[in-house]
Design a protein around this motif. Structure first.
Motif, mmCIF file in Angstrom:
data_model
loop_
_atom_site.group_PDB
_atom_site.id
_atom_site.type_symbol
_atom_site.label_atom_id
_atom_site.label_comp_id
_atom_site.label_asym_id
_atom_site.label_seq_id
_atom_site.Cartn_x
_atom_site.Cartn_y
_atom_site.Cartn_z
ATOM 1 N N LEU A 158 35.985 -92.354 20.527
ATOM 2 C CA LEU A 158 36.870 -91.196 20.616
ATOM 3 C C LEU A 158 36.429 -90.135 19.609
ATOM 4 O O LEU A 158 35.614 -90.427 18.714
ATOM 5 C CB LEU A 158 38.304 -91.631 20.339
ATOM 6 C CG LEU A 158 38.897 -92.635 21.339
ATOM 7 C CD1 LEU A 158 40.186 -93.218 20.794
ATOM 8 C CD2 LEU A 158 39.123 -91.985 22.693
ATOM 9 N N PRO A 159 36.934 -88.913 19.723
ATOM 10 C CA PRO A 159 36.512 -87.858 18.788
ATOM 11 C C PRO A 159 36.727 -88.206 17.317
ATOM 12 O O PRO A 159 36.004 -87.722 16.452
ATOM 13 C CB PRO A 159 37.374 -86.660 19.206
ATOM 14 C CG PRO A 159 37.649 -86.891 20.655
ATOM 15 C CD PRO A 159 37.795 -88.371 20.800
ATOM 16 N N ASP A 160 37.714 -89.079 17.035
ATOM 17 C CA ASP A 160 37.953 -89.431 15.628
ATOM 18 C C ASP A 160 37.059 -90.561 15.138
ATOM 19 O O ASP A 160 37.202 -91.027 14.004
ATOM 20 C CB ASP A 160 39.426 -89.797 15.412
ATOM 21 C CG ASP A 160 39.842 -91.044 16.187
ATOM 22 O OD1 ASP A 160 38.994 -91.657 16.858
ATOM 23 O OD2 ASP A 160 41.040 -91.404 16.128
ATOM 24 N N GLY A 161 36.121 -91.027 15.990
ATOM 25 C CA GLY A 161 35.175 -92.055 15.582
ATOM 26 C C GLY A 161 35.619 -93.477 15.848
ATOM 27 O O GLY A 161 34.847 -94.416 15.597
ATOM 28 N N THR A 162 36.821 -93.672 16.364
ATOM 29 C CA THR A 162 37.271 -95.019 16.693
ATOM 30 C C THR A 162 36.820 -95.395 18.102
ATOM 31 O O THR A 162 36.571 -94.535 18.941
ATOM 32 C CB THR A 162 38.808 -95.126 16.604
ATOM 33 O OG1 THR A 162 39.390 -94.169 17.508
ATOM 34 C CG2 THR A 162 39.283 -94.844 15.191
ATOM 35 N N ASN A 163 36.739 -96.712 18.346
ATOM 36 C CA ASN A 163 36.327 -97.173 19.664
ATOM 37 C C ASN A 163 37.402 -96.904 20.709
ATOM 38 O O ASN A 163 38.601 -97.059 20.435
ATOM 39 C CB ASN A 163 36.033 -98.671 19.648
ATOM 40 C CG ASN A 163 34.649 -98.983 19.122
ATOM 41 O OD1 ASN A 163 34.499 -99.312 17.947
ATOM 42 N ND2 ASN A 163 33.644 -98.873 19.980
ATOM 43 N N LEU A 164 36.963 -96.519 21.897
ATOM 44 C CA LEU A 164 37.887 -96.352 23.016
ATOM 45 C C LEU A 164 38.588 -97.672 23.323
ATOM 46 O O LEU A 164 39.797 -97.711 23.570
ATOM 47 C CB LEU A 164 37.131 -95.854 24.248
ATOM 48 C CG LEU A 164 37.901 -95.822 25.562
ATOM 49 C CD1 LEU A 164 39.012 -94.772 25.498
ATOM 50 C CD2 LEU A 164 36.967 -95.549 26.736
ATOM 51 N N LEU A 165 37.822 -98.753 23.331
ATOM 52 C CA LEU A 165 38.318 -100.100 23.595
ATOM 53 C C LEU A 165 37.611 -101.056 22.634
ATOM 54 O O LEU A 165 36.631 -100.675 21.985
ATOM 55 C CB LEU A 165 38.061 -100.485 25.063
ATOM 56 C CG LEU A 165 38.961 -99.788 26.097
ATOM 57 C CD1 LEU A 165 38.430 -99.992 27.498
ATOM 58 C CD2 LEU A 165 40.401 -100.300 26.004
ATOM 59 N N PRO A 166 38.052 -102.312 22.518
ATOM 60 C CA PRO A 166 37.436 -103.228 21.556
ATOM 61 C C PRO A 166 35.929 -103.362 21.737
ATOM 62 O O PRO A 166 35.390 -103.195 22.844
ATOM 63 C CB PRO A 166 38.147 -104.552 21.848
ATOM 64 C CG PRO A 166 39.485 -104.147 22.382
ATOM 65 C CD PRO A 166 39.221 -102.907 23.194
ATOM 66 N N GLY A 204 35.127 -85.493 25.612
ATOM 67 C CA GLY A 204 35.587 -85.920 24.302
ATOM 68 C C GLY A 204 35.089 -87.283 23.885
ATOM 69 O O GLY A 204 35.174 -87.639 22.706
ATOM 70 N N LEU A 205 34.557 -88.076 24.816
ATOM 71 C CA LEU A 205 34.022 -89.393 24.470
ATOM 72 C C LEU A 205 32.570 -89.274 24.030
ATOM 73 O O LEU A 205 31.816 -88.444 24.549
ATOM 74 C CB LEU A 205 34.104 -90.349 25.655
ATOM 75 C CG LEU A 205 35.496 -90.713 26.161
ATOM 76 C CD1 LEU A 205 35.387 -91.707 27.303
ATOM 77 C CD2 LEU A 205 36.365 -91.274 25.047
ATOM 78 N N VAL A 206 32.178 -90.118 23.101
ATOM 79 C CA VAL A 206 30.798 -90.166 22.619
ATOM 80 C C VAL A 206 30.212 -91.515 23.005
ATOM 81 O O VAL A 206 30.757 -92.567 22.637
ATOM 82 C CB VAL A 206 30.729 -89.971 21.092
ATOM 83 C CG1 VAL A 206 29.284 -90.118 20.606
ATOM 84 C CG2 VAL A 206 31.297 -88.617 20.697
ATOM 85 N N PHE A 207 29.107 -91.500 23.756
ATOM 86 C CA PHE A 207 28.400 -92.715 24.163
ATOM 87 C C PHE A 207 27.120 -92.819 23.335
ATOM 88 O O PHE A 207 26.312 -91.885 23.321
ATOM 89 C CB PHE A 207 28.050 -92.674 25.655
ATOM 90 C CG PHE A 207 29.244 -92.764 26.561
ATOM 91 C CD1 PHE A 207 29.554 -93.951 27.209
ATOM 92 C CD2 PHE A 207 30.064 -91.663 26.776
ATOM 93 C CE1 PHE A 207 30.657 -94.036 28.048
ATOM 94 C CE2 PHE A 207 31.171 -91.741 27.606
ATOM 95 C CZ PHE A 207 31.473 -92.932 28.252
#
Length: 576
Positions: free
Chosen positions: A169-177, A210-213
C-alpha cells in the motif's frame, strides 16, 4: 543352592542396571504439500482431455477436472502431516455459474477442499482491491455491477489466506500477509506467497492504483531471515508466475522448459527448497539445480482448471530436509464425448476418485441457481468460430472486434472508426448448437471480464506507435502479441525490421492511414488504460465510455452472423 541362586540373581540385576540405554536416531518426518493453481472458478468438470504416457509407453487420454472430484482426490491423498496450498488465479475469468455470484461459490468450494494458503494471481485483482478484500474477509458490501451474497444471502469470506509478499500500500504496508510458518511438530515449514510483478500490466491499471508491486525474488529473499528466526526448517514459495514449453507434463526431465519464472527461481535463497508456480496453465514437476551448486530445488505447476493437483513430499531427518519429490496427479473425472465424437473415459490404470459430497452439493446448487440465465439463447452463428492458441487473429477475435465497432460507431456511442480486441481478451471458441444457436453461457465464456468499451481519438502516427507495441515490451525486448482489428482495418508487419518500425502498412477502408489525421478508436477498458503494455492508448483524447463488452457481443449476434474470415493481419516476415 537357594543362596547361590539369589546371589546370581543379584549379580544379574546389577549387570542390567549398568547397561547403557539404547540410543535412538533422529526423528524422520514426511511433510506433504498438496498444490493447486489456476482453478479459474471451474466448479463443473471442464471437459478437459489429458494425455498420459503409461509405463509401457502407450498413451491414454482421460477426462479430468471438476471441483467435487478435485476435493475428493485431495481428501483421498491427504496424509496426517499435510498442507494444501495454491499459486493464484483461483477466481477471475471464471465460467458463468461462478461469475454470476462473484466467485463466492468457488471460495466456498476451496474452503471445503481444505486450502490453507494461496498466492494472489493477477485475476484476483480483476474487480479491484475493495472486492478482493471482501473475498478474503467476507461481507456483502457491493463494489461491482453485480450484487454480492446473491446465492446464500451472506458471505463469510475465505477460510484460507491469500498472500502478497511483494504488494504494498502507499504507506509501505503489505496489502495482504506475506509469509507464515506452519508447525508440523518435529519440523516447521515456512510459506511465502506472491503474485507476479507484472500484475499492473495484466489488469485494468486503475484497479491497482496506489499499489506498489516489487521484484518477486527480492521480496521472497528478504523474508528468509525472518522465517528462519521463527523456526522454519525449509521454505516453500507460492508464486503466480510460471514456465511453459515442456514437451510432456509427465516427463520429469522437463524437456523444453522455458518461461519467466526461471530467472526468478535462479535468484532465490537456497533456504527456499520448493517453488509452486502457475499462470501459464502448463503442468510440470521439475528438479532444478540451485545457483552455486547448493543443492536442488523443486519447481511445480498443476496445469489449470483442477485437472491436476501436485503431491509434494518433503522428508526430514531431525530438522534437516534430506529428500523431496513431486508428482502431478490427474484428477480423473466423468466420461464425456469429445468434439470429434469420441468418448473420453477414465482409465482404471490411473487413480480413480469419488466426488466429495459437500462440494458436489454446492456445485449443483450453484449451477441450478444460474441455469436459467446460462441456457438462454441470445444469438446465432453460421458455424464454429475458432480461437487461436497463441492469441493471434482468429475468427472469434474478429467477431468480437466487429461487435465492438458496431456498438460504438454511432456518434452518440463514441463515433468509432476502428475497434481492437487484445488477443488475451478472447477466452474461448464459439461453437453454436442446433440451428446455429448460441447461449448466454457460451458468449460469456468467450468474454468473461465485464469490461467497458472506451472510444478515444488517436492520430495516425499514434495508431502506428500503438501497433508497434505488439512487437516490443516496455523493456525493449521483442515479442509478438497481437491487437486484432475490426474488419474495416488491416495492417502488415515484418519482424526482421528494427523495433519500432515493424508495421509495414496500415489501411482503413482500403485507404492508407494518414499519420496526421485523427481517428476514433475503440478498445476495452483494460487495454485502454494501458493493460498488456499498450500504453499509447493512454494518450487518447476525448475518451468516452460505450457500454459493456459482453453486451456488445450479445447484441451483434442477436440477429445472426456469418463467421468472419481471417486475413486482417498480414505477416510479411521472411521465412527460411
Amino acid at each position: 543352592m537357594r543362596l547361590v541362586s539369589v546371589s546370581l540373581l543379584a549379580l544379574a540385576v546389577a549387570a542390567c542396571s549398568s547397561t547403557p540405554p539404547i540410543e535412538t536416531g533422529p526423528v524422520v518426518t514426511e511433510v506433504q504439500l498438496l498444490a493447486l493453481n489456476d482453478l479459474h472458478g471451474r466448479l463443473e468438470a471442464p471437459e478437459e482431455a489429458v494425455s498420459v504416457t503409461m509405463a509401457d509407453g502407450s498413451v491414454a487420454t482421460v477426462p479430468a477436472g471438476g471441483a467435487a472430484m478435485l476435493a475428493g482426490a485431495l481428501k483421498q491423498y491427504r496424509t496426517g502431516a499435510s498442507m494444501t496450498v495454491a499459486a493464484g488465479d483461483l477466481i477471475g475469468a471464471t465460467p458463468l455459474a461462478s461469475a454470476l455470484f462473484l466467485d463466492e461459490p468457488t471460495i466456498e468450494a476451496l474452503d471445503l477442499m481444505g486450502l490453507e494458503y494461496s498466492a494472489l494471481g493477477n485475476h484476483e485483482f480483476d474487480k479491484g482491491v475493495p472486492e478482493l478484500l471482501r473475498i478474503q474477509n467476507g461481507g456483502c458490501d457491493q463494489f461491482t455491477d453485480r450484487a454480492p451474497c446473491a446465492l446464500d444471502g451472506s458471505f463469510d469470506g475465505a477460510d484460507f489466506t491469500y498472500m502478497a509478499a511483494n504488494v504494498f500500500l502507499p504507506d509501505g504496508t503489505n496489502l495482504l500477509p506475506d509469509a507464515f510458518v506452519k508447525d508440523f511438530g518435529a519440523v516447521q515449514v515456512g510459506v511465502i506467497g506472491l503474485p507476479l510483478v507484472d500484475v499492473p500490466g495484466l489488469v485494468a491499471p486503475n484497479l491497482v492504483d496506489g499499489l506498489v508491486f516489487t521484484d518477486e525474488a527480492e521480496a521472497a529473499n528478504a523474508l528468509v531471515p525472518r522465517l528462519i528466526a521463527e523456526g522454519a526448517d525449509t521454505i516453500v514459495l507460492l508464486i503466480h508466475q510460471g514456465a511453459r514449453g515442456v514437451e510432456r507434463w509427465d516427463d520429469k526431465g522437463c524437456a523444453g522448459l522455458s518461461g519467466d519464472v526461471l530467472p526468478i527461481v535462479e535468484k532465490l535463497d537456497p533456504a527456499i527448497s520448493v517453488v509452486v508456480s502457475g499462470h501459464t496453465h502448463f503442468s510440470y514437476t521439475c528438479t532444478l539445480p540451485m545457483a552455486g551448486g547448493e543443492g536442488e530445488r523443486l519447481l511445480t505447476s498443476a496445469g489449470r482448471y483442477g485437472a491436476f493437483f501436485t503431491d509434494i513430499r518433503l522428508e526430514f531427518v531431525g530438522e534437516e530436509l534430506v529428500a523431496k519429490r513431486a508428482d502431478n496427479v490427474v484428477v480423473q473425472g466423468e466420461a464425456f464425448v469429445g468434439r470429434d465424437g469420441e468418448t473420453i473415459a477414465p482409465d482404471p490404470r490411473l487413480p480413480l476418485f469419488n466426488p466429495d459430497p459437500a462440494v458436489e452439493a454446492l456445485v449443483a446448487r450453484t449451477v441450478g441457481a444460474a441455469r436459467e440465465q446460462m441456457d438462454l439463447v441470445v444469438g446465432r452463428l453460421s458455424g464454429p468460430a475458432p480461437d487461436h492458441p497463441d492469441d493471434y487473429e482468429s475468427p472469434v477475435a474478429n467477431l468480437i472486434a466487429d461487435a465492438q465497432l458496431a456498438s460504438t460507431r454511432a456518434q452518440g456511442r463514441g463515433g468509432a472508426d476502428i475497434a481492437f480486441i487484445n488477443g488475451g481478451g478472447v477466452r474461448a471458441a464459439l461453437v453454436p448448437g442446433v440451428n446455429g444457436h448460441l447461449t448466454f453461457e457460451q458468449i460469456f465464456t468467450v468474454q468473461p471480464f465485464g469490461n467497458t468499451l472506451m472510444t478515444m481519438t488517436l492520430s495516425g502516427a499514434q495508431l502506428k506507435a500503438l501497433l508497434e507495441q505488439q512487437f516490443m515490451t516496455a523493456e525493449g525486448e521483442t515479442r509478438e502479441y497481437h491487437l486484432i482489428p475490426s474488419g474495416n482495418f488491416a495492417f502488415a508487419y515484418d519482424m526482421t525490421r528494427p523495433a519500432g518500425d515493424r508495421v509495414v502498412w496500415m489501411r482503413l477502408d482500403g485507404e492508407d492511414v494518414d499519420p496526421s489525421r485523427d481517428y476514433r478508436v475503440t478498445a476495452n477498458n483494460f487495454i485502454a488504460a494501458g493493460g498488456d503494455g499498450y500504453t499509447v492508448f493512454k494518450q487518447g483524447r476525448d475518451v468516452t465510455g460505450g457500454g459493456n463488452d459482453l453486451d456488445a457481443l450479445v447484441a451483434w449476434l442477436a440477429d445472426g452472423r456469418a463467421v468472419p474470415a481471417v486475413g486482417r493481419i498480414t505477416d510479411l516476415t521472411p521465412r527460411r
